[in-house]
Design an enzyme around this catalytic site. Sequence first.
Site, PDB file in Angstrom:
ATOM      1  N   ASN A   1     -10.897  -7.282   6.599  1.00 21.25           N
ATOM      2  CA  ASN A   1     -10.013  -6.087   7.088  1.00 21.25           C
ATOM      3  C   ASN A   1      -9.790  -6.426   8.806  1.00 21.25           C
ATOM      4  O   ASN A   1     -10.935  -6.580   9.307  1.00 21.25           O
ATOM      5  CB  ASN A   1     -10.631  -4.775   7.021  1.00 21.25           C
ATOM      6  CG  ASN A   1      -9.590  -3.621   7.316  1.00 21.25           C
ATOM      7  OD1 ASN A   1      -8.434  -3.823   7.766  1.00 21.25           O
ATOM      8  ND2 ASN A   1      -9.547  -2.374   6.551  1.00 21.25           N
TER       9      ASN A   1
ATOM     10  N   GLU B   1       0.720  -1.173   0.096  1.00 15.06           N
ATOM     11  CA  GLU B   1      -0.020  -0.154   0.116  1.00 15.06           C
ATOM     12  C   GLU B   1       0.756   1.238  -0.006  1.00 15.06           C
ATOM     13  O   GLU B   1       1.838   1.517   0.789  1.00 15.06           O
ATOM     14  CB  GLU B   1      -0.893   0.141   1.489  1.00 15.06           C
ATOM     15  CG  GLU B   1      -1.968   1.099   1.095  1.00 15.06           C
ATOM     16  CD  GLU B   1      -3.294   0.641   1.992  1.00 15.06           C
ATOM     17  OE1 GLU B   1      -4.194   0.134   1.214  1.00 15.06           O
ATOM     18  OE2 GLU B   1      -3.425   1.009   3.013  1.00 15.06           O
TER      19      GLU B   1
ATOM     20  N   GLU C   1      -6.304  -8.186   5.376  1.00 16.80           N
ATOM     21  CA  GLU C   1      -5.731  -6.754   5.342  1.00 16.80           C
ATOM     22  C   GLU C   1      -5.466  -6.111   7.071  1.00 16.80           C
ATOM     23  O   GLU C   1      -6.201  -6.412   7.697  1.00 16.80           O
ATOM     24  CB  GLU C   1      -6.901  -5.972   4.880  1.00 16.80           C
ATOM     25  CG  GLU C   1      -7.389  -6.481   3.592  1.00 16.80           C
ATOM     26  CD  GLU C   1      -8.682  -5.393   2.794  1.00 16.80           C
ATOM     27  OE1 GLU C   1      -9.077  -5.571   1.944  1.00 16.80           O
ATOM     28  OE2 GLU C   1      -9.073  -4.679   3.745  1.00 16.80           O
ATOM     29  N   SER C   2      -4.507  -5.417   6.927  1.00 22.83           N
ATOM     30  CA  SER C   2      -4.406  -4.346   8.084  1.00 22.83           C
ATOM     31  C   SER C   2      -3.632  -5.279   9.089  1.00 22.83           C
ATOM     32  O   SER C   2      -3.916  -6.553   9.305  1.00 22.83           O
ATOM     33  CB  SER C   2      -5.598  -3.849   8.730  1.00 22.83           C
ATOM     34  OG  SER C   2      -6.302  -3.131   7.802  1.00 22.83           O
TER      35      SER C   2
ATOM     36  N   LYS D   1      -7.631   2.807  -3.918  1.00 21.16           N
ATOM     37  CA  LYS D   1      -8.382   2.745  -2.195  1.00 21.16           C
ATOM     38  C   LYS D   1      -8.899   3.736  -2.058  1.00 21.16           C
ATOM     39  O   LYS D   1      -8.304   4.852  -1.913  1.00 21.16           O
ATOM     40  CB  LYS D   1      -7.039   2.447  -1.368  1.00 21.16           C
ATOM     41  CG  LYS D   1      -7.329   2.138  -0.002  1.00 21.16           C
ATOM     42  CD  LYS D   1      -7.347   0.389  -0.111  1.00 21.16           C
ATOM     43  CE  LYS D   1      -7.710  -0.058   1.330  1.00 21.16           C
ATOM     44  NZ  LYS D   1      -6.841   0.264   2.273  1.00 21.16           N
TER      45      LYS D   1
ATOM     46  N   GLU E   1     -14.508  -5.528   0.522  1.00 17.62           N
ATOM     47  CA  GLU E   1     -13.759  -5.766   2.003  1.00 17.62           C
ATOM     48  C   GLU E   1     -15.112  -5.951   3.076  1.00 17.62           C
ATOM     49  O   GLU E   1     -16.217  -5.141   3.117  1.00 17.62           O
ATOM     50  CB  GLU E   1     -13.196  -4.412   2.226  1.00 17.62           C
ATOM     51  CG  GLU E   1     -12.843  -4.444   3.486  1.00 17.62           C
ATOM     52  CD  GLU E   1     -11.615  -3.045   3.898  1.00 17.62           C
ATOM     53  OE1 GLU E   1     -10.960  -2.589   3.465  1.00 17.62           O
ATOM     54  OE2 GLU E   1     -12.231  -2.060   4.752  1.00 17.62           O
TER      55      GLU E   1
ATOM     56  N   LYS F   1       0.621   4.670   1.015  1.00 20.79           N
ATOM     57  CA  LYS F   1      -0.068   5.324   1.938  1.00 20.79           C
ATOM     58  C   LYS F   1       0.703   6.530   2.728  1.00 20.79           C
ATOM     59  O   LYS F   1       1.600   6.074   3.267  1.00 20.79           O
ATOM     60  CB  LYS F   1      -0.999   4.555   2.765  1.00 20.79           C
ATOM     61  CG  LYS F   1      -1.622   5.052   4.111  1.00 20.79           C
ATOM     62  CD  LYS F   1      -2.280   3.998   4.635  1.00 20.79           C
ATOM     63  CE  LYS F   1      -1.916   2.841   5.643  1.00 20.79           C
ATOM     64  NZ  LYS F   1      -2.764   2.120   6.386  1.00 20.79           N
TER      65      LYS F   1
HETATM   66  O1  LIG Z   1      -6.313   3.077   8.761  1.00 19.72           O
HETATM   67  C1  LIG Z   1      -7.299   3.766   9.203  1.00 19.72           C
HETATM   68  O2  LIG Z   1      -7.037   4.682  10.089  1.00 19.72           O
HETATM   69  C2  LIG Z   1      -8.637   3.995   8.463  1.00 19.72           C
HETATM   70  C3  LIG Z   1      -9.483   4.654   9.119  1.00 19.72           C
HETATM   71  C4  LIG Z   1     -10.693   4.514   8.294  1.00 19.72           C
HETATM   72  C5  LIG Z   1     -10.904   3.739   7.232  1.00 19.72           C
HETATM   73  C6  LIG Z   1      -9.927   3.139   6.619  1.00 19.72           C
HETATM   74  C7  LIG Z   1      -8.647   3.161   7.469  1.00 19.72           C
HETATM   75  N1  LIG Z   1      -7.687   2.062   6.826  1.00 19.72           N
HETATM   76  C8  LIG Z   1      -7.647   1.427   5.795  1.00 19.72           C
HETATM   77  C9  LIG Z   1      -7.053   0.407   5.912  1.00 19.72           C
HETATM   78  O3  LIG Z   1      -7.601  -0.483   6.599  1.00 19.72           O
HETATM   79  C10 LIG Z   1      -5.567   0.016   5.698  1.00 19.72           C
HETATM   80  O4  LIG Z   1      -5.086   1.124   4.861  1.00 19.72           O
HETATM   81  C11 LIG Z   1      -4.924  -1.189   4.863  1.00 19.72           C
HETATM   82  O5  LIG Z   1      -5.630  -2.192   5.142  1.00 19.72           O
HETATM   83  C12 LIG Z   1      -3.638  -1.424   5.212  1.00 19.72           C
HETATM   84  O6  LIG Z   1      -3.474  -1.448   6.704  1.00 19.72           O
HETATM   85  P1  LIG Z   1      -2.015  -1.237   7.419  1.00 19.72           P
HETATM   86  O7  LIG Z   1      -1.257  -2.504   6.902  1.00 19.72           O
HETATM   87  O8  LIG Z   1      -2.318  -1.613   8.758  1.00 19.72           O
HETATM   88  O9  LIG Z   1      -1.473   0.036   7.203  1.00 19.72           O
END
Ligand SMILES: O=C(O)c1ccccc1NCC(=O)[C@H](O)[C@H](O)COP(=O)(O)O
Length: 404
Positions: free
Chosen positions: A322, A188, A358-359, A251, A300, A190
Amino acid sequence: MEAVVPLRTTFTATATAASTARPRLSFQPLAKKFAISRLIPTGISMTDRARSSLQCPPVRVQQDGSAVISEDTISEEDALKIKEWEVERLQDEIAASQGIRIRRRPPTGPPLHYVGPFEFQVENEGNTPCNILEEIIWYKDKEVSQMKERTPLSALKKAISSAPPARDFLGALRRSYSRTGLPGLIAEVKKASPSRGVLREDFNPVEIAKAYEKGGAACLSVLTDEKYFQGSFENLEAIRNAGVECPLLCKEFVVDAWQIYYARIKGADAILLIAAVLPDLDIMYMTKICKLLGLTALVEVHDEREMDRVLGIDGIELIGINNRDLGTFKVDISNTKKLLEGERGERIREKGIIVVGESGLFTPADIAYVQEAGVKAVLVGESLVKQPDPTKGISEVFGKDISC
Ligand SMILES: O=C(O)c1ccccc1NCC(=O)[C@H](O)[C@H](O)COP(=O)(O)O
């Protein structure tokens, strides 16, 4: 002059509008009796549709339950506002019936001259967003309306007809999985997020994208939301035009099919659809549009209810789980395992759906954990973008070099 007529079933609710500050609307279930043809799929101009359904004369409900048709006609503009308001309320009600808490826009009282099924109830702050996701969606709804005014759908369609073909996002994930035996990486791009603030001050999207590709990413995810993530469609376009070959996920927070067309001309190969925001009918309609445009839809989910809804929709090929609750920001990677256990996991395998974890993925142990749970792809942002050298970051998160 007024003519008294028997009341249509859909107008039998009491119309009790108590004028209070910041009221929260609460609707009676009778909206379910509304003909399904009144459902307006996202992306179709409500105004046009409302215009064509203006056959009802102005009706006023009397105390004895009968209705009167007033010969005092209301303006077409007011009638359109009423229709649009009714449609918006109906959309929220349908969404709520599917367990969706996120409302598309702040609730408002009925427009001038509205007579029909509604009831004001004073509850809590009805027009304050319930969480960050709802805040993002309300903002997005306004932003997209303005963008649509500047670039109508007809212009986007024309541009798409001469755009280069989209790349095969799913194919890239499958090939990566077969090549490495590890989940295909969607890395990502970001700069910031509501939960983590700014992740990288010296943010050069093209350099980061190239570093990810060099490190073995199968696909890239590019944040395009400006207000909350400091992303942009310019970043997406720049990465696409810089010779990066990985397919690109836009995204975004999609609330209108127009955004899918827009993403396609800005160089996206895939787009995110969030089940916590979109009712089933929107997901169905939008995944069809994605297919027509050659895009992959990444749908998602975060909980069992959303997963079950999405599994009930035909044609879904890619589901993201997620681990972050977008309302509370809580991250728990065991969420991926929970949603893939038992019958759900079996249905996913039967349908041949690829699942993306994800995340919150930071270490080789995290990657192994979600792979063990059944994912064939992962979406990783923070742990890579924060690394001075994102190429090296990939080897660290995967525990090995996945570039060759
Ligand atoms: O990450 C946030 O704060 C968030 C808030 C509101 C809506 C979406 C959000 N994030 C999107 C995501 O879930 C992440 O960008 C993506 O899955 C990557 O996660 P990470 O590896 O933990 O950065």
